[in-house]
Every structure is written in C-alpha cells, then in structure tokens.
Design an enzyme around this catalytic site. Structure first.
Site, PDB file in Angstrom:
ATOM      1  N   LYS A 183       0.814  -1.224   0.000  1.00 19.57           N
ATOM      2  CA  LYS A 183       0.000   0.000   0.000  1.00 19.57           C
ATOM      3  C   LYS A 183       0.851   1.279   0.000  1.00 19.57           C
ATOM      4  O   LYS A 183       2.059   1.239   0.227  1.00 19.57           O
ATOM      5  CB  LYS A 183      -0.934  -0.012   1.218  1.00 19.57           C
ATOM      6  CG  LYS A 183      -1.977  -1.132   1.181  1.00 19.57           C
ATOM      7  CD  LYS A 183      -2.910  -1.003  -0.007  1.00 19.57           C
ATOM      8  CE  LYS A 183      -4.144  -1.898   0.070  1.00 19.57           C
ATOM      9  NZ  LYS A 183      -3.858  -3.325  -0.076  1.00 19.57           N
TER      10      LYS A 183
HETATM   11  C1  LIG Z   1     -10.148  -2.796  -1.079  1.00 18.85           C
HETATM   12  C2  LIG Z   1      -9.474  -3.532   0.029  1.00 18.85           C
HETATM   13  N1  LIG Z   1     -10.152  -3.744   1.167  1.00 18.85           N
HETATM   14  C3  LIG Z   1      -9.599  -4.376   2.212  1.00 18.85           C
HETATM   15  C4  LIG Z   1      -8.312  -4.840   2.151  1.00 18.85           C
HETATM   16  C5  LIG Z   1      -7.772  -5.611   3.321  1.00 18.85           C
HETATM   17  O1  LIG Z   1      -6.607  -5.082   3.817  1.00 18.85           O
HETATM   18  P1  LIG Z   1      -5.649  -5.978   4.743  1.00 18.85           P
HETATM   19  O2  LIG Z   1      -4.837  -6.818   3.818  1.00 18.85           O
HETATM   20  O3  LIG Z   1      -4.835  -4.932   5.457  1.00 18.85           O
HETATM   21  O4  LIG Z   1      -6.511  -6.757   5.655  1.00 18.85           O
HETATM   22  C6  LIG Z   1      -7.549  -4.641   1.012  1.00 18.85           C
HETATM   23  C7  LIG Z   1      -6.164  -5.128   0.962  1.00 18.85           C
HETATM   24  O5  LIG Z   1      -5.520  -5.441   0.066  1.00 18.85           O
HETATM   25  C8  LIG Z   1      -8.141  -3.974  -0.094  1.00 18.85           C
HETATM   26  O6  LIG Z   1      -7.461  -3.778  -1.218  1.00 18.85           O
END
Ligand SMILES: Cc1ncc(COP(=O)(O)O)c(C=O)c1O
Length: 376
Positions: A183
């Site tokens: 990210k």
């Molecule tokens: C649109 C979206 N929502 C939620 C997430 C979940 O994030 P995490 O991997 O930090 O749980 C991601 C992660 O890639 C995402 O791209």
C-alpha cells in the site's frame, strides 16, 4: 533483465530510527507509546475524532460491522470488483453479502448501482475507493441517510484521494485503511479504523482487546471478543510513514503522470479516472483495454511477465469466485452486474511501487506498446 515488481514501499532513515527506538524502549508501561502517537497523528491528518490502529484492514471492517450491530438476517452491500477482504467480514458476523455492479466511469459503486440493491434488510454499504479511484461518495452517503443504513468507507487502497475536496476515509460512519506492504503507506501488515462517533470508538476499543474496558488493570473480560492489536514496531513504522504521507502521495501522482505521458495516444486503453474536483492518489496505475482488442488480462500479464514486468489482474467479480459458488449472492451478482463482468477481464495493474524510477516506467510503457501493437 532487471525484474520490475508490481509494488514496493518507501523506507527511509526515519522509519528505521523509529522502529529501532520502539524495539529498544517500548516495553511494559511504554508498550503503547507509538500506538498513541500514530493514532493521534493519523486522526489529526485525516481530520476525524478517533483513529484505532489494528493488525489489518480486514480486522477493521470486521470490528466496524460488529460495532454497528450488523449480524444474522442483515444484508451488507459491497461492489462486485474489490479484494475479497471487503466482503469476507460480512460472513464473519453471520450477515449476507450483496454484490452491486460497478460504474463504468469510476470502476466503483455509484448511487445508481447501490440503489438497485437496497432492500428492507440492508444494514450497511461498504463502498470501495478502488485503486485510488472515487465512488460517488456524497450521493452514496445521501442514499444511506435516506434509507437508514450505515456506510463503512473502504479506503484501503486510497489514502490521500479526495472527493469534492474531502479526504477518503472521512465519508462514512466509519472509514478503514490498509497498511499492507503493497500500500501507499505501510506497516508490513496493518490497518486503521477512523470515526467521529464516540460510542462506536469505545466499542471498537473494547472488542479489539478481548472484551476489556479500556484501562482495565484487572484482566476482567466482560464479553468474549477479539485480539486485534498492532505491535509497537508496526506502530512506529506507521508513525514515520504518516509523517511522510504528503510526500508518498505526491510520489504516487508523479508515477501516474509518467505513465499518462508514456501511454498517451493508445486507442482502446483507459487509465484510472480523475473527475474534475477530485484528487486520485493512484495506489495502482491500472490499464483497462477495450474488449474488442481481444486481449484478456491473464494473457497480457503473461506477456508482460516474459518482459520481466510483474502486473496484477483487475479484481474478478466476487460473484465469479469459487469462494461464493452456489450462493444466492453469486447468482444475483452474475445475473445482474453486467458492467463488472464487461470490464474485469480486460484490466491490469501496472507496476506502481514507490521506488520506481522514470526509466523503469518508460520500459513498462514501451513493453506494453509493443505487446499491443503485435496483438492488434
Ligand atoms: C479494497 C481492500 N479492502 C480491504 C483490504 C484488506 O486489507 P488488509 O490486507 O490490510 O486486511 C484490502 C487489501 O488489500 C483492499 O485492497
């Protein structure tokens, strides 16, 4: 040939110094020192009352649903094209996901695509700021207010984007972010939940610490809950990154500008949109090809990989995933969300790491041009 990765962070002496300090000093009564600074700095940068650091954005969505009282019998609307983490926590709380179509203009939810899926059981919507792009957040919020359901803004991919001059993460009852290693800002793994609602914030703090009231010194659990805490080293890394956030966003925009000029003039190729009055923080530079080129994303990824360039596929419609096979949500999504099914097969994310140089972007653009010319 040097391989170009699809993403990558920006780590400087500041991050290394903060993490080193955390691992050296943040024990026992100092264990939360960096969390406090990270949460306060994040809340103040984004302009919301409360920020809660969590181990992931997935856990942030899970806690948001729980704190909003979403459970069995409730429906939660999500866009067809997103990472499954947007939708999976709906199952964790026993509610039912409903997949809504995306809008061809933004690749995100619009008020129209959302409206088509509202029922009396709708308890929440989770609009997603896909790849940095912006859904019609104002119109979605107005619709939610009219029908009396909550908005959880999934800004996992869009820190720093702005819709109508307002930052992502500030639109819903709750906003959530991801700090996964790919990210714009990272803590390796990590997430943040932001809200202005005092009661909801208190409930999230309670649920993330095994049902203990914040400040409890007697290890006295009032409910069976969850262990969703970030480590001090991650909070230290996050603090360094949020202190550099404007620089990180500017870098993403610079990378996008290199692509925009490098790919200019190719017919049937569209990059991430940025509507007048909005600001896109371009987490992932994404190319959508027109279907009449007949070049699907999987084949294009192979051809790019053969040039030592790593890409990712545009998200598949959730209703097309084996994870939802046989469900009513999948049946309705596949039958009723044509835009998602039309766009998704023809999109790829191009390398967008913060450590990319202009020469690497030129190499990606030249490879893509060659591939498209020979497949025309
Ligand atoms: C649109 C979206 N929502 C939620 C997430 C979940 O994030 P995490 O991997 O930090 O749980 C991601 C992660 O890639 C995402 O791209």
């Amino acid at each position: 040939m040097e391989r170009i990765p699809v993403s990558g962070p920006s780590i400087t002496a500041k991050e290394i110094a903060y993490v080193t300090d955390a691992v050296t000093t943040c024990w026992y009564e100092q264990a939360n020192a960096y969390h406090d600074r990270f949460e306060r700095t994040f809340a103040s940068w984004i302009g919301r009352k409360h920020a809660v650091a969590l181990p992931s954005c997935t856990s942030a969505i899970h806690l948001a649903l729980l704190a909003l009282g979403v459970g069995p019998g409730d429906e939660v609307i999500v866009p067809e094209c997103t990472w499954i983490a947007t939708a999976a926590p709906i199952a964790y709380v026993g509610a039912t996901p409903v997949f809504a179509d995306i809008d061809a203009r933004t690749w995100c939810l619009s008020a129209e695509t959302l409206a088509a899926r509202i029922t009396p059981r709708t308890k929440a919507v989770i609009p997603v700021d896909l790849y940095g792009n912006l859904p019609d957040l104002a119109a979605i919020q107005a619709l939610a207010a009219k029908h009396g359901f909550a908005v959880i803004e999934d800004a996992a991919e869009a820190i720093g984007s702005q819709h109508q001059g307002r930052l992502t993460g500030t639109w819903g009852d709750v906003g959530v972010f991801s700090f996964h290693g790919s990210k714009t800002m990272t803590t390796y793994e990590g997430g943040m939940l932001v809200t202005d609602d005092d009661a909801l914030w208190q409930r999230v703090l309670f649920l993330r610490d095994h049902g203990r009231t914040p400040g409890d010194r007697f290890f006295f659990n009032a409910e069976v809950a969850y262990k969703y805490k970030m480590s001090s080293m991650q909070a230290a890394l996050g603090l360094a990154q949020i202190e550099r956030i404007d620089e990180l966003i500017a870098r993403k925009r610079e990378i996008f500008a290199w692509y925009r000029s490098g790919l200019a003039g190719i017919t049937g190729l569209t990059l991430n949109p940025e509507a007048a009055g909005d600001l896109n923080s371009y987490w992932m530079v994404t190319a959508l090809l027109s279907p009449d080129r007949g070049l699907r994303k999987e084949r294009l990824m192979e051809l790019m990989a053969a040039q030592a360039i790593d890409c990712r596929p545009f998200f598949h419609p959730l209703s097309a995933l084996p994870a939802y096979a046989g469900t009513e949500a999948a049946r309705r999504g596949a039958a009723g969300n044509p835009t998602a099914y039309a766009l998704s097969p023809f999109g790829i994310n191009l390398p967008s790491g913060l450590n990319l140089g202009e020469a690497q972007v030129e190499r990606v653009c030249a490879s893509l041009r060659r591939i498209l010319a020979s497949s025309a």
